[in-house]
Design a protein around this motif. Structure first.
Motif, PDB file in Angstrom:
ATOM      1  N   GLY A  64      34.050  53.601  44.357  1.00  0.00           N
ATOM      2  CA  GLY A  64      33.487  52.606  43.463  1.00  0.00           C
ATOM      3  C   GLY A  64      33.458  51.226  44.081  1.00  0.00           C
ATOM      4  N   GLU A  65      32.604  50.362  43.512  1.00  0.00           N
ATOM      5  CA  GLU A  65      32.593  48.978  43.985  1.00  0.00           C
ATOM      6  C   GLU A  65      33.632  48.165  43.218  1.00  0.00           C
ATOM      7  N   GLU A  66      33.996  47.028  43.799  1.00  0.00           N
ATOM      8  CA  GLU A  66      35.087  46.203  43.278  1.00  0.00           C
ATOM      9  C   GLU A  66      34.589  44.990  42.497  1.00  0.00           C
ATOM     10  N   LEU A  67      33.331  44.988  42.087  1.00  0.00           N
ATOM     11  CA  LEU A  67      32.755  43.780  41.513  1.00  0.00           C
ATOM     12  C   LEU A  67      33.511  43.298  40.282  1.00  0.00           C
ATOM     13  N   MET A  68      33.783  44.189  39.327  1.00  0.00           N
ATOM     14  CA  MET A  68      34.478  43.755  38.114  1.00  0.00           C
ATOM     15  C   MET A  68      35.834  43.145  38.451  1.00  0.00           C
ATOM     16  N   ALA A  87      35.644  39.217  37.289  1.00  0.00           N
ATOM     17  CA  ALA A  87      36.031  39.135  35.883  1.00  0.00           C
ATOM     18  C   ALA A  87      37.515  38.793  35.736  1.00  0.00           C
ATOM     19  N   GLY A  88      37.935  38.605  34.480  1.00  0.00           N
ATOM     20  CA  GLY A  88      39.316  38.250  34.190  1.00  0.00           C
ATOM     21  C   GLY A  88      40.075  39.369  33.508  1.00  0.00           C
ATOM     22  N   ARG A  89      41.267  39.047  33.023  1.00  0.00           N
ATOM     23  CA  ARG A  89      42.158  40.053  32.450  1.00  0.00           C
ATOM     24  C   ARG A  89      41.545  40.778  31.262  1.00  0.00           C
ATOM     25  N   SER A  90      40.678  40.112  30.543  1.00  0.00           N
ATOM     26  CA  SER A  90      40.073  40.727  29.357  1.00  0.00           C
ATOM     27  C   SER A  90      39.102  41.835  29.708  1.00  0.00           C
ATOM     28  N   HIS A  91      38.816  42.006  30.985  1.00  0.00           N
ATOM     29  CA  HIS A  91      37.846  43.000  31.433  1.00  0.00           C
ATOM     30  C   HIS A  91      38.548  43.988  32.358  1.00  0.00           C
ATOM     31  N   GLU A  92      39.185  44.973  31.753  1.00  0.00           N
ATOM     32  CA  GLU A  92      39.899  46.022  32.486  1.00  0.00           C
ATOM     33  C   GLU A  92      40.973  45.455  33.414  1.00  0.00           C
ATOM     34  N   GLY A  93      41.642  44.382  32.966  1.00  0.00           N
ATOM     35  CA  GLY A  93      42.723  43.814  33.765  1.00  0.00           C
ATOM     36  C   GLY A  93      42.260  43.247  35.088  1.00  0.00           C
ATOM     37  N   SER A  94      41.025  42.772  35.146  1.00  0.00           N
ATOM     38  CA  SER A  94      40.481  42.244  36.394  1.00  0.00           C
ATOM     39  C   SER A  94      41.156  40.930  36.773  1.00  0.00           C
ATOM     40  N   ASN A 153      40.554  35.993  28.669  1.00  0.00           N
ATOM     41  CA  ASN A 153      41.780  35.722  29.419  1.00  0.00           C
ATOM     42  C   ASN A 153      41.468  35.722  30.905  1.00  0.00           C
ATOM     43  N   THR A 154      41.286  34.557  31.468  1.00  0.00           N
ATOM     44  CA  THR A 154      40.987  34.471  32.907  1.00  0.00           C
ATOM     45  C   THR A 154      41.559  33.199  33.513  1.00  0.00           C
ATOM     46  N   ASP A 155      42.862  33.232  33.771  1.00  0.00           N
ATOM     47  CA  ASP A 155      43.506  32.061  34.345  1.00  0.00           C
ATOM     48  C   ASP A 155      43.159  31.875  35.815  1.00  0.00           C
ATOM     49  N   GLY A 156      42.347  32.769  36.377  1.00  0.00           N
ATOM     50  CA  GLY A 156      41.929  32.593  37.763  1.00  0.00           C
ATOM     51  C   GLY A 156      40.862  31.546  37.937  1.00  0.00           C
ATOM     52  N   CYS A 157      40.266  31.082  36.843  1.00  0.00           N
ATOM     53  CA  CYS A 157      39.212  30.067  36.894  1.00  0.00           C
ATOM     54  C   CYS A 157      39.837  28.672  36.895  1.00  0.00           C
ATOM     55  N   ASN A 158      39.292  27.755  37.718  1.00  0.00           N
ATOM     56  CA  ASN A 158      39.793  26.378  37.670  1.00  0.00           C
ATOM     57  C   ASN A 158      38.658  25.363  37.606  1.00  0.00           C
ATOM     58  N   SER A 159      37.466  25.804  37.193  1.00  0.00           N
ATOM     59  CA  SER A 159      36.314  24.906  37.185  1.00  0.00           C
ATOM     60  C   SER A 159      35.755  24.644  35.800  1.00  0.00           C
ATOM     61  N   GLY A 217      36.376  51.672  35.101  1.00  0.00           N
ATOM     62  CA  GLY A 217      37.469  50.787  35.464  1.00  0.00           C
ATOM     63  C   GLY A 217      37.007  49.638  36.340  1.00  0.00           C
ATOM     64  N   ARG A 218      37.930  48.743  36.617  1.00  0.00           N
ATOM     65  CA  ARG A 218      37.569  47.536  37.359  1.00  0.00           C
ATOM     66  C   ARG A 218      37.129  47.840  38.787  1.00  0.00           C
ATOM     67  N   SER A 219      37.544  48.985  39.336  1.00  0.00           N
ATOM     68  CA  SER A 219      37.170  49.356  40.702  1.00  0.00           C
ATOM     69  C   SER A 219      36.309  50.616  40.726  1.00  0.00           C
ATOM     70  N   ASP A 220      35.694  50.938  39.609  1.00  0.00           N
ATOM     71  CA  ASP A 220      34.968  52.202  39.489  1.00  0.00           C
ATOM     72  C   ASP A 220      33.478  52.021  39.275  1.00  0.00           C
ATOM     73  N   GLY A 221      32.923  50.885  39.701  1.00  0.00           N
ATOM     74  CA  GLY A 221      31.513  50.651  39.469  1.00  0.00           C
ATOM     75  C   GLY A 221      30.617  51.529  40.329  1.00  0.00           C
ATOM     76  N   ASN A 222      29.408  51.758  39.850  1.00  0.00           N
ATOM     77  CA  ASN A 222      28.437  52.552  40.606  1.00  0.00           C
ATOM     78  C   ASN A 222      27.191  51.744  40.938  1.00  0.00           C
ATOM     79  N   TYR A 223      27.321  50.415  41.009  1.00  0.00           N
ATOM     80  CA  TYR A 223      26.192  49.556  41.364  1.00  0.00           C
ATOM     81  C   TYR A 223      25.900  49.670  42.851  1.00  0.00           C
TER      82      TYR A 223
END
Length: 606
Positions: free
Chosen positions: A320-324, A328-335, A436-442, A457-463
């Motif tokens: 899978g791809e790792e895009l998510m 994305a942040g915690r609210s999206h499959e713990g990203s 929930n995404t404390d990784g953003c600072n902008s 899942g966050r690492s299970d994309g098929n894009y």
């Protein structure tokens, strides 16, 4: 010599090792007398090459962190699995000071060279005994492997300039122990020859998902010639012994334009959904998103705009791809939100009313009375109305919604409100929990690449991640023709097609009045259209534009801020000329030089 570990470890079957693919001896390799007998054998080996080379390109969005509009706060760890992007780990993706941290990328790129050489060499041996019906397919396989090899060498010279060239399989250390760096022009010519062979042998359209076509080979050949033109026009003083040649630049621009022109006109390619903008929901809603958003979801897999894309397997495949996980942040499959927009990108999105830049946003802390309603305030959602549809598709600002998801199930809409992570909020009478995404600072997060449905899942994309898009070809064609002949009617039309997908009106006349004005318009479209796709830092380097963007050496530097007006990071403060030079060319890994004294170092790193 450490590089030899990557060069001599050849893995015959895709997925034979699940960890450190190019660091381990193969566990299922068959001898030549048992393999390389049929088209199926050759095709299977080629698929292994695709699988090994894909992780060298399918997370290029990290490179955008070396530009001014995209923040990369690190790279997601991947347990040492190359299939998940080890080549990108430990790299530095800040706007300054990054050129000395790409030892892994260098090593894995050479692993990719050897993987491609393995296919090329062994399938070539099959040609004299091939039947008339098998011969075209075997030559196609060689063409695809040469295309992949050309892509890898293109990346190598784009970062390091002169590099060792290896055109055959390496089986023992002695063959590479004394390698020297080959002048960039020779490596470039070899890559062009690879792309040309690929163009001759590949089909007009690949019937199989993820496999290359003639248009892909021409696109990469054109792109390499465009870069060669830029290096000759703008110079590359950090590359020792490289002498710019204006005549060579003109020839390369023309050759690039010719290749791009064939891609545009000869293969019936069109922009995703015919370049129509689609629907754009009202501020704060996301039930109807523009077509540009869906271009970066699996809906676009196989679309003609994707001239070349690397496929991914999705859930349960370990492919899978790792895009998510990254966007994305915690609210999206713990990203983990490893990448996000910087504040400054918002002002680049133009008005769909005027077709030009809107008044600059004003950073304001929402604790200030009226901040949420002040005209042009960065925390007033109304400030983002009537903008390029690609803005709604690419980034989210306060009160924009996305679909939350946990354990493969939707949690419903989650509003993004900067610095209110995972908090209860009531909007228009409806109760929500904030993004929930404390990784953003902008003050912004990405919508581009963010799935709007649950089940993966966050690492299970098929894009299918694009490494060459038709829109990029349009822009490169415009750049190449403009460099030689100034603004041309067909190039202007192509830019307007790209702008139309953002629901923007055609370019104003002043944007096409001169070569310089049209170049600025092209750069603007490259910033917006290719945002987060790993192009910006390579553009800045080939155009010699780092000083233009970040101010000259020995200055006060440039702050990156957030929507509140807080100063988050300063870059190039009191930086010397040498520090700027180190951004234009990468450091040959010291470990490689320790093992091979014939590998010279790039001048800014001496």
């Amino acid at each position: 010599m450490k590089i030899t570990i990557y060069l001599i470890c050849i893995i015959l079957f895709a997925g034979a090792c699940t960890k450190d693919l190019l660091k381990q001896q193969p566990t299922t390799e068959l001898g030549a007398n048992s393999f390389w007998k049929t088209e199926a054998d050759a095709t299977y080996a080629l698929m292994g090459a695709y699988a090994d080379i894909r992780p060298l390109f399918d997370r290029d969005y990290y490179f955008d962190g070396q530009g001014e509009y995209f923040r990369t706060r690190g790279t997601s760890t991947t347990s040492g699995n190359l299939q998940k992007g080890d080549a990108y780990n430990n790299g530095d993706y800040n706007p300054s000071g990054y050129g000395d941290n790409f030892d892994k990328m260098y090593q894995y790129l050479y692993g990719g060279v050897n993987r491609a050489n393995y296919v090329i060499e062994n399938v070539t041996k099959m040609l004299p005994h091939a039947s008339a019906t098998s011969l075209p397919e075997l030559e196609r396989i060689i063409g695809e492997a040469r295309l992949l090899r050309g892509m890898v060498y293109f990346r190598l010279i784009s970062m390091w300039g002169d590099v060792p060239y290896i055109g055959h399989v390496i089986y023992n250390n002695s063959e590479v122990a004394g390698l020297t760096r080959i002048p960039i022009g020779q490596v470039k010519d070899s890559a062009l020859a690879d792309f040309t062979y690929a163009f001759d042998k590949l089909p007009v359209k690949a019937a199989e998902a993820g496999r290359a076509s003639k248009a892909a080979a021409l696109s990469f050949r054109g792109k390499l010639q465009l870069y060669w033109a830029c290096w000759n026009q703008f110079g590359w003083p950090e590359l020792d012994k490289f002498v710019p040649d204006g005549a060579a630049a003109t020839l390369a621009y023309r050759a690039a334009a010719e290749d791009f022109g064939h891609v545009i006109n000869d293969y019936g390619l069109v922009l995703f959904r015919n370049g129509e903008p689609g629907e754009c929901d009202v501020l704060g809603k996301a039930d109807k998103l523009p077509n540009y958003y869906y271009l970066f979801t699996p809906v676009a897999n196989g679309d003609p705009e994707m001239i070349m894309a690397f496929t991914h397997g999705g859930t349960g495949t370990n492919q899978g791809e790792e895009l998510m996980r990254d966007v994305a942040g915690r609210s999206h499959e713990g990203s983990q939100c490893w990448v996000s927009p910087r504040y400054e990108i918002a002002d680049r999105y133009q008005s769909i009313i005027t077709g030009d830049f809107a008044p600059k946003l004003i950073p304001m802390n929402p604790s200030i009375a009226g901040a949420r309603t002040t005209l042009n305030s960065a925390v007033n959602p109304r400030s983002y109305a009537d903008r390029d549809y690609r803005m709604k598709s690419s980034i989210m600002w306060d009160y924009e919604m996305s679909v939350g998801m946990i354990s493969l199930k939707s949690t419903g809409w989650v509003p993004f409100i900067y610095k209110t992570w995972n908090q209860a909020v009531t909007l228009e009478g409806v109760n929500y929990t904030t993004y929930n995404t404390d990784g953003c600072n902008s003050g912004y997060v990405l919508r581009k690449f963010l799935r709007n449905y649950a089940g993966q899942g966050r690492s299970d994309g098929n894009y299918n991640y694009p490494v060459m898009r038709l829109a990029d070809v349009y822009l490169m064609y415009a750049e190449a023709t403009n460099a030689v002949n100034g603004p041309q009617a067909d190039a202007i039309l192509l830019l307007n097609k790209i702008r139309h997908r953002g629901n923007l009106p055609p370019l104003n006349a002043d944007k096409t009045a001169s070569r310089e004005a049209f170049f600025s318009a092209i750069e603007q479209e490259r910033i917006i259209e290719l945002f987060g796709e790993g192009q910006r830092s390579f553009d800045l380097r080939r155009w010699r534009a780092i000083e233009r963007v970040w101010n000259p050496p020995y200055g006060n530097g440039v702050w990156r801020i957030d929507t509140y007006g807080a100063q988050m990071s300063r870059y190039f403060q009191n930086s010397s000329e040498r520090e700027y030079q180190q951004c234009y060319i990468f450091k040959i890994p010291p470990g490689e030089r320790d093992r091979n004294p014939n590998l010279t170092q790039n001048t800014p790193w001496l």
